[in-house]
Design a protein around this motif. Structure first.
Motif, PDB file in Angstrom:
ATOM      1  N   GLU A  32      -6.828  11.093   5.973  1.00 56.64           N
ATOM      2  CA  GLU A  32      -6.247  10.777   4.666  1.00 56.64           C
ATOM      3  C   GLU A  32      -5.615   9.390   4.683  1.00 56.64           C
ATOM      4  O   GLU A  32      -5.741   8.634   3.719  1.00 56.64           O
ATOM      5  CB  GLU A  32      -5.215  11.832   4.267  1.00 56.64           C
ATOM      6  N   CYS A  67      -8.589   6.967   4.537  1.00 57.59           N
ATOM      7  CA  CYS A  67      -9.273   6.988   3.229  1.00 57.59           C
ATOM      8  C   CYS A  67      -8.428   6.352   2.130  1.00 57.59           C
ATOM      9  O   CYS A  67      -8.955   5.673   1.251  1.00 57.59           O
ATOM     10  CB  CYS A  67      -9.630   8.416   2.829  1.00 57.59           C
ATOM     11  N   SER A  68      -7.125   6.605   2.161  1.00 62.90           N
ATOM     12  CA  SER A  68      -6.245   6.083   1.116  1.00 62.90           C
ATOM     13  C   SER A  68      -5.697   4.703   1.466  1.00 62.90           C
ATOM     14  O   SER A  68      -4.934   4.133   0.686  1.00 62.90           O
ATOM     15  CB  SER A  68      -5.094   7.051   0.856  1.00 62.90           C
ATOM     16  N   ARG A  99       0.831  -1.210   0.000  1.00 59.64           N
ATOM     17  CA  ARG A  99       0.000   0.000   0.000  1.00 59.64           C
ATOM     18  C   ARG A  99       0.863   1.256   0.000  1.00 59.64           C
ATOM     19  O   ARG A  99       1.997   1.245   0.446  1.00 59.64           O
ATOM     20  CB  ARG A  99      -0.922  -0.020   1.222  1.00 59.64           C
ATOM     21  N   GLN A 100       0.285   2.342  -0.484  1.00 62.20           N
ATOM     22  CA  GLN A 100       0.984   3.628  -0.588  1.00 62.20           C
ATOM     23  C   GLN A 100       1.567   4.087   0.736  1.00 62.20           C
ATOM     24  O   GLN A 100       1.066   3.763   1.807  1.00 62.20           O
ATOM     25  CB  GLN A 100       0.003   4.719  -1.012  1.00 62.20           C
ATOM     26  N   ARG A 156       1.987   9.172  -1.554  1.00 62.35           N
ATOM     27  CA  ARG A 156       0.880  10.144  -1.510  1.00 62.35           C
ATOM     28  C   ARG A 156       1.295  11.279  -0.589  1.00 62.35           C
ATOM     29  O   ARG A 156       1.571  11.072   0.580  1.00 62.35           O
ATOM     30  CB  ARG A 156      -0.379   9.461  -0.999  1.00 62.35           C
ATOM     31  N   LEU A 184       2.112   7.423   2.889  1.00 62.80           N
ATOM     32  CA  LEU A 184       1.581   8.774   3.035  1.00 62.80           C
ATOM     33  C   LEU A 184       2.649   9.652   3.670  1.00 62.80           C
ATOM     34  O   LEU A 184       3.220   9.287   4.702  1.00 62.80           O
ATOM     35  CB  LEU A 184       0.324   8.756   3.907  1.00 62.80           C
ATOM     36  N   GLU A 217       0.942  10.816  -5.857  1.00 54.60           N
ATOM     37  CA  GLU A 217      -0.318  11.545  -5.833  1.00 54.60           C
ATOM     38  C   GLU A 217      -0.187  12.635  -4.786  1.00 54.60           C
ATOM     39  O   GLU A 217       0.602  12.526  -3.849  1.00 54.60           O
ATOM     40  CB  GLU A 217      -1.472  10.616  -5.467  1.00 54.60           C
TER      41      GLU A 217
END
Length: 143
Positions: free
Chosen positions: A100, A103-104, A4-5, A35, A7, A85
């Motif tokens: 965030e 959500c992401s 997963r990304q 992100r 943040l 992103e």
């Protein structure tokens, strides 16, 4: 976490730039996207006291435009093959960063610590500490 990304909150400071380097390194290591999030505090002022020469809406729009310009400049400097992103949110920084991340579905948060100690630590809200204490994913706090 490894799929997963990552943040990475930024306030465009030198310390945040340092944390971004760690976030990029982690994203490259795990072959995941990055992100970036910037949080704009809500403008404070009382229209009745004529403290602001512009409306709160105009000030908020100006702050958002400025943040967008800084985000575009930051993205242009990255020069990376990573999927990157960016998002700009409004509100209390720690709360918006946590929202965030949720959500992401972030796999990790890499955040800068501004290193306040003593009285300034007590009086000022420590965003990194609040995020680290309440996040549901791993958090790397970079000095």
């Amino acid at each position: 976490m490894r799929t997963r990304q990552i943040l990475c909150p930024t306030d465009f400071s030198e310390t945040a730039s340092h944390a971004l380097k760690y976030a990029i390194e982690m994203a490259n290591l795990y072959h995941v996207g990055l992100r970036l999030v910037h949080v704009i505090d809500q403008p404070v002022g009382l229209e009745n006291y004529q403290i602001l020469t512009v409306t709160p809406e105009e000030l908020s729009k100006s702050m958002e435009d400025n943040a967008a310009e800084q985000m575009h400049a930051l993205l242009a400097e990255l020069n990376s093959d990573l999927s990157v992103e960016s998002v700009i949110r409004h509100g209390v920084a720690s709360e918006q960063i946590l929202k965030e991340a949720e959500c992401s579905e972030a796999g990790m948060i890499v955040i800068a610590s501004h290193g306040r100690t003593g009285l300034s630590h007590f009086l000022a809200t420590n965003v990194a500490e609040a995020v680290a204490n309440r996040a549901t994913c791993p958090v790397l706090v970079v000095k």
